[in-house]
Design a protein around this motif. Structure first.
Motif, PDB file in Angstrom:
ATOM      1  N   ILE A   1       0.342  -0.803   0.530  1.00  0.00           N
ATOM      2  CA  ILE A   1       0.421   0.142   0.044  1.00  0.00           C
ATOM      3  C   ILE A   1       0.692   1.123  -0.274  1.00  0.00           C
ATOM      4  O   ILE A   1       0.622   2.674  -0.681  1.00  0.00           O
ATOM      5  CB  ILE A   1      -0.925   0.070   1.512  1.00  0.00           C
ATOM      6  CG1 ILE A   1      -2.048  -1.363   1.424  1.00  0.00           C
ATOM      7  CG2 ILE A   1      -1.754   1.266   1.432  1.00  0.00           C
ATOM      8  CD1 ILE A   1      -2.609  -1.160   0.001  1.00  0.00           C
TER       9      ILE A   1
ATOM     10  N   ARG B   1     -12.591  -1.471   9.838  1.00  0.00           N
ATOM     11  CA  ARG B   1     -11.007  -2.591  10.013  1.00  0.00           C
ATOM     12  C   ARG B   1      -9.620  -2.221   9.979  1.00  0.00           C
ATOM     13  O   ARG B   1      -9.293  -0.638  10.348  1.00  0.00           O
ATOM     14  CB  ARG B   1     -10.686  -2.281   7.957  1.00  0.00           C
ATOM     15  CG  ARG B   1     -11.212  -2.853   7.157  1.00  0.00           C
ATOM     16  CD  ARG B   1     -10.993  -3.074   5.847  1.00  0.00           C
ATOM     17  NE  ARG B   1     -12.016  -2.029   4.695  1.00  0.00           N
ATOM     18  CZ  ARG B   1     -11.360  -1.076   4.231  1.00  0.00           C
ATOM     19  NH1 ARG B   1      -9.733  -0.725   4.648  1.00  0.00           N
ATOM     20  NH2 ARG B   1     -11.518  -0.561   4.069  1.00  0.00           N
TER      21      ARG B   1
ATOM     22  N   TYR C   1      -6.873  -2.288   9.303  1.00  0.00           N
ATOM     23  CA  TYR C   1      -5.560  -2.181   8.263  1.00  0.00           C
ATOM     24  C   TYR C   1      -6.154  -1.544   6.095  1.00  0.00           C
ATOM     25  O   TYR C   1      -7.346  -1.548   7.222  1.00  0.00           O
ATOM     26  CB  TYR C   1      -5.679  -3.667   7.820  1.00  0.00           C
ATOM     27  CG  TYR C   1      -6.758  -4.690   7.452  1.00  0.00           C
ATOM     28  CD1 TYR C   1      -6.833  -4.133   5.421  1.00  0.00           C
ATOM     29  CD2 TYR C   1      -7.686  -5.136   7.732  1.00  0.00           C
ATOM     30  CE1 TYR C   1      -8.016  -5.109   5.315  1.00  0.00           C
ATOM     31  CE2 TYR C   1      -8.819  -5.940   7.709  1.00  0.00           C
ATOM     32  CZ  TYR C   1      -9.310  -5.595   6.192  1.00  0.00           C
ATOM     33  OH  TYR C   1      -9.724  -6.756   5.304  1.00  0.00           O
TER      34      TYR C   1
ATOM     35  N   ILE D   1      -6.489  -0.757   2.275  1.00  0.00           N
ATOM     36  CA  ILE D   1      -6.369  -1.377   1.106  1.00  0.00           C
ATOM     37  C   ILE D   1      -6.435  -0.372   0.488  1.00  0.00           C
ATOM     38  O   ILE D   1      -6.682   0.886   0.520  1.00  0.00           O
ATOM     39  CB  ILE D   1      -7.812  -2.437   1.164  1.00  0.00           C
ATOM     40  CG1 ILE D   1      -9.662  -1.638   1.642  1.00  0.00           C
ATOM     41  CG2 ILE D   1      -8.141  -3.110   2.278  1.00  0.00           C
ATOM     42  CD1 ILE D   1     -10.453  -2.278   0.739  1.00  0.00           C
TER      43      ILE D   1
END
Length: 334
Positions: free
Chosen positions: A244, A286, A288, A290
């Motif tokens: 990312i 979330r 994390y 994306i």
């Protein structure tokens, strides 16, 4: 992913100060602000993301689209102090930061704080005041303090500058220089309402809605400074994979190589995109990040950090179209 429509999974309830409880409180802001402002979910999301990232926001829209009301409703929903400054050509830096005032009774000078000493500062029509006064906000925005007569004075926490500018009237204005534009975390465009939203606005006014009395409109605090602190701590723990990070770098480097641009996104802009994507990931439930989080925040985070070539501008190219083209071509990590 579109931050105006994706609310993410519902948060689990938890004790006061718990990240899940803080997320639920911040998500409730949309419902609370909608009691005063119709159809500006995207701007509400952007302001919340800026608060989570300790950033500032540039609001661009024609007069009369509820920019001031939006900031006031946000402050009321968060139980934060807010002040408004109407920027004019004769505004002085001391009118914002404050100044030393002589007290004849004590024969001493005392500091009188300016309107910058607040939680949410609405800098209305910031491009109508000369660069000297515009720059007086730079220290406040970057260092979260102001210096008067050599003495630094800390600003309250949280602190957010929401500056507005009119995109269709340039006579007698002073465009913000690139260095100051780069200090804003996000640039949010406030569009004219849809037909249905405009009918809803007029219906509310016909029923007695008073934009100067948010309490009568039913706007109540649904979150506070403690929720913001808990949320910021949780955002800081949201994980970011090396893929990312590389994706954000590739997007920003692509702007520097675009034939339509004379100025691409700086490393500061890349850092800002990483931060806003992280905050949006947490808001949607979330821990994390994306690629869709990066895409969702790319336009508001980058559109004011690039500069179009005059020939591209004449051909109808816009900052948003350049960024969208880059997002379509940069490989997405799997």
């Amino acid at each position: 992913m579109d931050p105006t429509t994706d609310n993410g999974p519902s948060a689990d309830t938890g004790p006061a100060g718990d990240p899940g409880d803080a997320r639920a409180s911040l998500e409730a802001l949309r419902t609370e602000i909608s009691k005063a402002v119709v159809g500006q979910d995207s701007a509400v999301t952007g302001l919340v993301v800026a608060l989570l990232c300790r950033g500032h926001v540039l609001l661009e829209g024609v007069p009369g689209v509820a920019k001031t009301l939006l900031v006031r409703a946000l402050a009321s929903s968060l139980e934060l102090d807010t002040k408004r400054v109407q920027f004019t050509p004769d505004l002085m830096p001391s009118d914002i930061t404050g100044s030393l005032v002589y007290d004849a009774r004590t024969t001493e000078f005392s500091f009188q704080p300016g309107p910058v000493f607040t939680n949410l500062l609405l800098a209305d029509e910031i491009n109508r005041t000369p660069p000297k006064t515009q720059s007086s906000l730079l220290e406040a925005m970057e260092e979260r303090q102001v210096t008067v007569d050599g003495t630094p004075r800390a600003l309250p926490e949280p602190f957010l500058v929401a500056a507005t500018q009119n995109p269709v009237e340039y006579e007698g204005t002073y465009p913000l220089p690139e260095a100051q534009l780069d200090r804003f975390l996000l640039k949010l465009t406030i569009p004219l309402p849809s037909r249905q939203d405009e009918i809803a606005v007029l219906t509310r006014h016909a029923e007695g809605f008073n934009p100067r009395d948010l309490h009568a409109a039913g706007v109540r605090p649904v979150a506070g400074a403690a929720d913001l602190e808990a949320a910021r701590a949780a955002v800081a723990k949201t994980s970011i994979s090396p893929e990312i990070t590389a994706y954000v770098v590739d997007i920003c480097r692509a702007t520097r190589e675009s034939p339509s641009l004379t100025l691409g996104v700086s490393p500061r802009g890349a850092t800002a995109l990483l931060s806003t994507a992280r905050a949006w990931a947490w808001l949607t439930g979330r821990d994390y990040v994306i690629p869709d989080d990066v895409k969702a925040l790319a336009l508001p985070t980058l559109r004011h950090r690039i500069q179009l070539r005059p020939e591209a501008e004449m051909e109808g190219v816009t900052a948003d179209s350049v960024i969208n083209a880059i997002l379509a071509h940069v490989p997405v990590p799997r």
